[in-house]
Structure formats: C-alpha cells, structure tokens
Design a protein around this motif. Structure first.
Motif, PDB file in Angstrom:
ATOM      1  N   ARG A  27       0.816  -1.212   0.000  1.00 27.03           N
ATOM      2  CA  ARG A  27       0.000   0.000   0.000  1.00 27.03           C
ATOM      3  C   ARG A  27       0.848   1.258   0.000  1.00 27.03           C
ATOM      4  O   ARG A  27       0.484   2.245  -0.606  1.00 27.03           O
ATOM      5  N   ALA A  28       1.960   1.244   0.719  1.00 27.12           N
ATOM      6  CA  ALA A  28       2.745   2.459   0.904  1.00 27.12           C
ATOM      7  C   ALA A  28       4.202   2.213   0.518  1.00 27.12           C
ATOM      8  O   ALA A  28       5.001   1.829   1.356  1.00 27.12           O
ATOM      9  N   PRO A  29       4.563   2.410  -0.767  1.00 25.19           N
ATOM     10  CA  PRO A  29       5.958   2.231  -1.163  1.00 25.19           C
ATOM     11  C   PRO A  29       6.862   3.158  -0.346  1.00 25.19           C
ATOM     12  O   PRO A  29       6.491   4.292  -0.080  1.00 25.19           O
ATOM     13  N   GLN A  30       8.013   2.663   0.037  1.00 28.66           N
ATOM     14  CA  GLN A  30       8.905   3.445   0.875  1.00 28.66           C
ATOM     15  C   GLN A  30      10.295   3.500   0.270  1.00 28.66           C
ATOM     16  O   GLN A  30      10.732   2.562  -0.366  1.00 28.66           O
ATOM     17  N   SER A  31      10.944   4.629   0.496  1.00 32.26           N
ATOM     18  CA  SER A  31      12.334   4.755   0.085  1.00 32.26           C
ATOM     19  C   SER A  31      13.205   4.428   1.288  1.00 32.26           C
ATOM     20  O   SER A  31      12.844   4.721   2.425  1.00 32.26           O
ATOM     21  N   VAL A  32      14.345   3.827   1.014  1.00 32.28           N
ATOM     22  CA  VAL A  32      15.222   3.373   2.093  1.00 32.28           C
ATOM     23  C   VAL A  32      16.589   4.023   1.956  1.00 32.28           C
ATOM     24  O   VAL A  32      17.106   4.192   0.854  1.00 32.28           O
ATOM     25  N   TRP A  33      17.187   4.397   3.075  1.00 33.66           N
ATOM     26  CA  TRP A  33      18.533   4.958   3.135  1.00 33.66           C
ATOM     27  C   TRP A  33      19.426   3.947   3.831  1.00 33.66           C
ATOM     28  O   TRP A  33      19.149   3.530   4.944  1.00 33.66           O
ATOM     29  N   ARG A  34      20.495   3.539   3.174  1.00 36.14           N
ATOM     30  CA  ARG A  34      21.460   2.633   3.800  1.00 36.14           C
ATOM     31  C   ARG A  34      22.501   3.486   4.514  1.00 36.14           C
ATOM     32  O   ARG A  34      23.162   4.327   3.908  1.00 36.14           O
TER      33      ARG A  34
END
Length: 82
Positions: A27-34
């Motif tokens: 439902r809620a695509p998320q961006s990720v920071w490594r």
C-alpha cells in the motif's frame, strides 16, 4: 535427530521497519537509506528532505539523542501515502 531452529526475530526499530507486513508495504511504497560511515540521524533527515522528528517517526526511534546508527542499517526515509 535435532530439528533445525530458526534464529529469534531481531529486535529494535530498524528490525521492525524491515519486517513490515507485505500488505502494508504494497500500500505504501517506501524509500530506504542505507547508513554509511559518518551518517547521523540529523544529516540523513536533511539529505532526505525530512525533519528529524519525521525520520524518527518513520523508523520507530523514540529519542534520537540515545539511538546508535550502524553502518549498513536501512532507514525508511519516505512515506508515500499519496
């Protein structure tokens, strides 16, 4: 014969974020920071265009002054609910 056992689930805000239910993730695509060496919550929040409080909210971090980042950890940096 011994039955293989899976490792216990990880604990903490990063682990909880990584174990989000599939339906919610769809439902809620998320961006990720490594996390990289030298990163802080404040610098990550600025680079991602978020406030520090918002970054902490997205990742279940209660008090950023007492949170330790680990190189390679993944933080959610965008909550795109439309």
């Amino acid at each position: 014969a011994a039955t293989p056992r899976s490792a216990p689930p990880s604990r903490g805000p990063i682990a909880r974020a990584a174990q989000a239910p599939a339906a919610k993730a769809a439902r809620a695509p998320q961006s990720v920071w490594r996390v990289k060496r030298g990163d802080t919550l404040w610098t990550i929040s600025r680079r991602a265009g978020l406030g520090l409080r918002e970054l902490c909210r997205l990742n279940g971090i209660g008090d950023p002054r007492h949170h330790t980042l680990h190189v390679g950890a993944e933080l959610i940096v965008a909550d795109r609910r439309g």
